[in-house]
Write an enzyme that holds these catalytic residues in place. Sequence first.
Site, PDB file in Angstrom:
ATOM      1  N   THR A  94     -27.497-110.077  22.799  1.00  8.37           N
ATOM      2  CA  THR A  94     -26.471-109.105  22.477  1.00  8.37           C
ATOM      3  C   THR A  94     -26.851-107.841  21.724  1.00  8.37           C
ATOM      4  O   THR A  94     -27.552-107.853  20.585  1.00  8.37           O
ATOM      5  CB  THR A  94     -25.288-109.817  21.537  1.00  8.37           C
ATOM      6  N   LYS A 169     -18.689-107.683  26.394  1.00  7.45           N
ATOM      7  CA  LYS A 169     -19.064-108.742  25.170  1.00  7.45           C
ATOM      8  C   LYS A 169     -18.534-107.858  23.795  1.00  7.45           C
ATOM      9  O   LYS A 169     -17.787-108.668  23.233  1.00  7.45           O
ATOM     10  CB  LYS A 169     -20.486-108.886  24.926  1.00  7.45           C
ATOM     11  N   LYS A 244     -22.302-108.564  13.251  1.00 10.88           N
ATOM     12  CA  LYS A 244     -23.251-107.675  14.401  1.00 10.88           C
ATOM     13  C   LYS A 244     -22.595-107.253  15.435  1.00 10.88           C
ATOM     14  O   LYS A 244     -22.598-106.130  15.687  1.00 10.88           O
ATOM     15  CB  LYS A 244     -24.332-108.951  14.561  1.00 10.88           C
TER      16      LYS A 244
END
Length: 294
Positions: A94, A169, A244
Amino acid sequence: MANIAFLGLGNMGLPMAVNLHRAGHGVIGFDLSPSSRAQAAAAGISLAPDAPTAADGAECLITMLPAGAHVRAVYGSGVLTALAPGALAIDCSTIAVADARAAHELAHAAGLVALDAPVSGGVGGATAGSLTFMCGGTDIAFQRAQPMLAAMGKRIVLCGEAGAGQAAKICNNMILGISMIAVAEAFVLAEKLGLSHQALFDVAANASGQCWSLTSYCPVPGPVPASPANNEYKPGFATALMLKDLRLADEAAETCGANTELGHHAATLFARFAEAGGAGLDFSGIITGIRKGS
Ligand code: NAD
């Protein structure tokens, strides 16, 4: 079956590499951490002494690294040129949309085909081979990646061009972060008003407040027995990882000029909870911080 170089054999990468190996692919792994290498060797993964050696002649590179800086470092090193000509480079980490696009450009410059393919499903999904892959890249890259992604996941979605997987995402996880705070605040308000958890759940789960954070991942123990709230908020999906992703969404919003005030505020609240000791807890544990007003 492909010869695959797999870089980053941590919490997610190792079970993913194991599933590729079990599916019959040739997997050569590398990780900078000696303990990750030892665990990979114990799990039956063949290891190379460094990343370029793992990549030597491989038809496919898969990276599962902590953050964008690590992906840029690998893509900017001798790894891409060590791969077989025209190899496929799949990054499952990611990372920022901008970093993903930069990785695609580096791969194209090296004559490779690239795909950003971040995942959802966590360590449980990685182990069970049931991850969701959100992909960005060309149709050709997506088709070529199918045999590898199918060995590691169940839902494989092409979201668009380079960086679109990362965009999907962070947008999804921004919804998740905001909706978890909304559900947690509602339960804290209910507690103060003398309304039981079960009563709020029974109403909201069948009314317009219904959402995944409530019905699949309820932040109070009881109504959804499998949710981390019933297990002292053991992850699950750690607060540090939610933070994050919210920060990546925040950065992306700033870069492209999107107004995401609630996403920004959610990042602030998760940062506060992480600093107060919640970083390693499941992100639904933020209800404990909201309850305390911290
Ligand atoms: P992790 O820290 O457990 O594993 C990352 C591994 O990469 C480490 O073992 C590290 O030593 C290794 N590494 C770093 N630089 C390297 C390099 N240059 N070459 C080889 N190895 C290198 O992290 P994780 O939990 O496995 O997460 C990996 C990625 O997946 C992250 O981007 C994370 O945001 C994402 N992700 C994690 C989860 C989760 O539940 N853990 C869920 C979805 C997505």
